[in-house]
Each structure stands twice: as C-alpha cells, then as structure tokens.
Design an enzyme around this catalytic site. Sequence first.
Site, PDB file in Angstrom:
ATOM      1  CG  ASP A 121      11.492 -18.553 -46.153  1.00 25.16           C
ATOM      2  OD1 ASP A 121      10.655 -17.697 -47.068  1.00 25.16           O
ATOM      3  OD2 ASP A 121      12.160 -19.233 -46.593  1.00 25.16           O
TER       4      ASP A 121
ATOM      5  N   GLY B  82       9.296 -13.461 -42.069  1.00 20.01           N
ATOM      6  CA  GLY B  82       8.115 -13.161 -41.967  1.00 20.01           C
ATOM      7  C   GLY B  82       7.718 -11.786 -42.441  1.00 20.01           C
ATOM      8  CE  LYS B  83      11.425 -11.247 -47.345  1.00 20.96           C
ATOM      9  NZ  LYS B  83      11.711 -12.509 -46.607  1.00 20.96           N
ATOM     10  N   GLY B  84       6.186 -10.978 -45.039  1.00 24.13           N
ATOM     11  CA  GLY B  84       4.882 -10.781 -45.464  1.00 24.13           C
ATOM     12  C   GLY B  84       3.676 -10.377 -44.351  1.00 24.13           C
ATOM     13  CE  LYS B  85       2.435 -10.481 -37.084  1.00 20.42           C
ATOM     14  NZ  LYS B  85       2.261 -11.002 -35.867  1.00 20.42           N
TER      15      LYS B  85
ATOM     16  N   GLY C 193       8.133 -15.926 -51.404  1.00 16.33           N
ATOM     17  CA  GLY C 193       6.752 -16.535 -50.874  1.00 16.33           C
ATOM     18  C   GLY C 193       6.211 -16.084 -49.590  1.00 16.33           C
ATOM     19  CG  HIS C 194       6.439 -12.123 -49.338  1.00 15.61           C
ATOM     20  ND1 HIS C 194       6.548 -11.129 -49.512  1.00 15.61           N
ATOM     21  CD2 HIS C 194       7.777 -12.768 -49.126  1.00 15.61           C
ATOM     22  CE1 HIS C 194       8.052 -10.831 -49.930  1.00 15.61           C
ATOM     23  NE2 HIS C 194       8.741 -12.113 -49.705  1.00 15.61           N
TER      24      HIS C 194
ATOM     25  NE  ARG D  87      25.176  -4.799 -72.439  1.00 16.27           N
ATOM     26  CZ  ARG D  87      25.987  -3.871 -72.579  1.00 16.27           C
ATOM     27  NH1 ARG D  87      26.340  -2.817 -72.649  1.00 16.27           N
ATOM     28  NH2 ARG D  87      27.213  -4.589 -72.682  1.00 16.27           N
TER      29      ARG D  87
ATOM     30  CD  GLN E  78      14.070 -13.257 -53.114  1.00 15.09           C
ATOM     31  OE1 GLN E  78      14.180 -12.221 -53.619  1.00 15.09           O
ATOM     32  NE2 GLN E  78      13.145 -14.024 -53.396  1.00 15.09           N
TER      33      GLN E  78
ATOM     34  CB  THR F  76       8.212 -20.491 -53.279  1.00  9.03           C
ATOM     35  OG1 THR F  76       7.976 -19.108 -52.947  1.00  9.03           O
ATOM     36  CG2 THR F  76       8.381 -20.520 -54.715  1.00  9.03           C
TER      37      THR F  76
ATOM     38  CG  LEU G 260       9.936 -14.270 -28.579  1.00  9.38           C
ATOM     39  CD1 LEU G 260      11.532 -14.451 -28.922  1.00  9.38           C
ATOM     40  CD2 LEU G 260       9.628 -12.787 -28.098  1.00  9.38           C
ATOM     41  CG  ASP G 261       4.922 -17.846 -31.746  1.00 12.86           C
ATOM     42  OD1 ASP G 261       5.657 -17.004 -32.395  1.00 12.86           O
ATOM     43  OD2 ASP G 261       4.295 -18.773 -32.368  1.00 12.86           O
TER      44      ASP G 261
END
Length: 436
Positions: free
Chosen positions: A13, A15-18, A40-41, A142, A223, A309, A341-342
């Site tokens: 979480d 901020g990978k999606g952004k 959940g991005h 397997r 993740q 998520t 950062l904000d």
Amino acid sequence: MPSTVLVGAQWGDEGKGKITDLIASDYDYVVRFQGGNNAGHTVIHGEKKLALHLMPSGVMYEDAVPVIGNGVVVDPGVLVKEMAMLESEGVSCKNLRISGDAHVIMPYHKDLDGADEKRLGSQQIGTTKRGIGPCYQDKMGRKGIRIQDLMDEKIFRLKLDAVLAQKNPVLEKIYGLHAYSVEEVCEEYLPYAQILRKHVAETGQLLNDALRDGSSILFEGAQGTLLDIDHGTYPYVTSSSCCAGGASTGTGVGPKAIDRVLGIQKAYITRVGGGPFPTELKFAEDGGVGQDAADGELLCQAGHEFGVTTGRKRRCGWFDAVIARYAADVNGLTDVALTKLDVLSAFDTIKVCVAYECDGKRYDYFPMQQSVLFHAKPIYEELPGWKDVDITGCRDYTELPEATRSYIEYLEKITGVPMSIISVGPDRDQTIMRGW
Ligand code: GDP
Ligand code: IMO
Ligand code: MG
C-alpha cells in the site's frame, strides 16, 4: 525508457498503483509478476478512484499492453468482473494478455484460506482470505491448476477430479466445510474460460520478443518487500516473491533485461494484518496511549489508511530507515518514489527511525531474528515539520517548503537511495519529478 521493476519497499500500500499509472505511458508493456487479487491498487480515472486487484495498472493507457505473468495467481471470476468494471468506465481491456502458466485460484483455496486463519486463532496472519496462500501451496506442491488447464475442458476435469480426491476429505473431515463435485466447479469456472480464452498467450515469449524489438517493460510489483515469502517478516507475509527478483521468475524474462528498480516508499509506514512493526503507533483500540496513539490516529485519518481490498484500518507508524536500507539491498533499488508526503503536513515535528535497540544492542541493519524484531525499540531522530502548509499544489521541487526538502534529503542520506519521484497527492499530476 529502460525496462524497470517497480516494487513496494515496505509492507504494501505504498502507492504503487498511482506511480505505475503515472509512468506507464513511457513503457510498451506493463506486467504483473506475482500475487493475485490480494493486491489493491488505486488509480484515478477522471473524477473517480478505481481499485484494481488483478489488472496491471498500465491498463489505463491504450498503448501499453497489460500482461498477467506466470507468477501471478488468478481468480478468474474476479478478473472477469474487473474487466467488466473497467469496460463500463470506458477503459478497454482488449490488449490484456494472460500467461497460460499462471495458476488458478479455485473455490477450495478460498475456503481453506479462511479456515486456516480461524485455526491459527491469536496467531493469525490476517490474510485477505482470497485463497492466495493455498493456491501457491498447490503450485509448489505440484498439484495446481493452471490457466492453460482451464482452457481445455478435458484436462481441467481430469486434474480437478484428482485434486478434489485430496481436497474434499480435508475440507469435510478437518474443517467441516463443503466438499466440491467436479460438476459444480466446472459450472462456475468453464464460462470464465470462454471469456478469458482470447487473452491467453505465451507471455514469456511475447515479452522476450518485445525486448529484442527494442520495446520496454514495466514490471508492476504487488504487496511489498516485507511481505515477500523469503525476505519478509515470515510467517507474517504473503506467499509470493514480491521483491525485484520475482520479476524475473514471475515473467520468464532474464534478470539482465532489468535496467532500473524503482522502490515505492510512503513518507511514513503502514501495515495490514498481523506481525511485527517496530515503528507502529498503536491505536487506542489496540492498546496504544498518549501522543503515540494520537499520532497514529492522525496518520490514519490524514492518510485515509483503510485497505482497498478488505476495508481494514491500516496500522500506522513513522518512516523506518532500517527497513528502507534493507529494501534497497534486497531489491537493488536504483531510485525511490516517495509518496503521501502531503500527509505529514498534519504534524508539528516528524520522527524517523534510524536504528533499533533490543536488549542493549543497537541494530542498524534489519535483524534476522524475528524475536528481535518483535521487541525492537526504534531509535528516532525528530525533524522539524511544515505544519499546515498545503504542499499538494507543488509541482517543482523548489516550491516545497525548506523543511520538506530537508526531510527528503535527510531520508536520501540515511537510506542511500536517491528519491526521483515525490508524490504530494493521489492525482497523477500531484507529483514532482526529480530526475526521473
Ligand atoms: P498500492 O497498493 O501500493 O497501490 O497503494 P493503495 O492504492 O492500496 O494505497 C495508496 C492510497 O494512497 C490510495 O488511496 C492512493 O490514491 C493514495 N495516494 C497515493 N499517492 C498519494 C499521495 O502522494 N498523497 C495522498 N494523500 N494519497 C496518495
Ligand atoms: P498491495 O499490492 C498490504 C497482507 C495481508 C496479510 C498478509 C498475507 O495493495 O500493496 P495474503 O492474503 O496475501 O495471504 O495475506 O499480506 N497483504 C497486503 N497488505 N497490501 C497488499 O497488497 C497486501 N496483500 C497482502 O494483509 O497480512
Ligand atoms: Mg494496496
């Protein structure tokens, strides 16, 4: 643009999606290489926030081909729904490619995920209950069912019959759960095969050919480093390789093709689920008191730290440079995107953990022993804040207050990695590019 791996450098979480969405237009392919719909991005589409769980965040650009690599575990029902959601928002999924080698999350995986957590009681991991762990267990054991098996009804029935002979007694006798018939699983899953068939491809070959043709790839991690099955806070981890190395095994592209590794770090840290978290500012409901509990609550509220998520409240804490240095090593980070950062504009002063102390010993490096991590006391440096200055409108580094720039430069100094992207809000344009 050189091929790049984008990884979470904390507990997810970040901020990978952004950031993926922000830089995806520079790449020809955007590839998920591990995890599943536990991710959940969040990406912003017009006025709307869209939550993506399986689809690479690069789907938002028509020119970038989104690829689900072999290392991903796919819940086909979830994928079909996500594609429909995106199409209804005017986002085309026609270019999506799915590896035939990716494993399929089956109904019994989801049942067993929930049942296993219940069994663990107070030691539960706090999984997303999406069947991720049980699906990867079957992959390694397997006896997994892959996307290519789902595409062939005869093979799917044969494999399912064999696996149910082993799963059903466990479901029924150990957990008192529903046992499945081949027929009922086929009834649910075979229609998904019809929808997904045209997207299934030899993605390893596709990506290697693309690289030979001079195309570039963005590998989108889900993740984060400390949730990695090998390098994370085991057993409080997910079941996949979320670190940069996973990009190679999870796609079939050799490590030499990777030119850059961008770590995503929040300006503070959050964690969902159980497990050690040295800089955690415990909420009052978890036993936290005083200033720490108030600071934790403020981070959570100012940062809207609720899971995409599962909707769970995320545990919050100060930035941890021990973790940042470890993530830099484990992933071979070339640079970092610092996000949210904000959110720190809410504080008078800001703490940064520079090392841990446990039983009179100082730890500058991430301790191997889990018991040390559980009892580690953070050693903090306290930095001046920029309270109540709204930095969400800053677009150039020089527009940031001096205290904000000092904070960034201090983090760079103690983590040893340059910060090439600074994010000051959820929108694509609320970003400062700094040598990216
Ligand atoms: P991911 O799993 O790493 O993709 O991150 P999530 O999407 O689960 O969580 C990040 C949250 O922070 C999302 O709600 C984003 O819209 C939001 N976000 C991302 N960057 C920023 C930022 O710089 N500032 C603020 N305030 N929010 C951000
Ligand atoms: P993104 O990609 C944060 C956590 C769960 C749990 C542990 C194992 O959005 O950053 P699992 O269902 O994977 O077996 O759960 O991992 N977890 C995440 N935490 N962000 C995520 O993804 C996560 N995916 C799994 O909370 O502690
Ligand atoms: Mg997330």
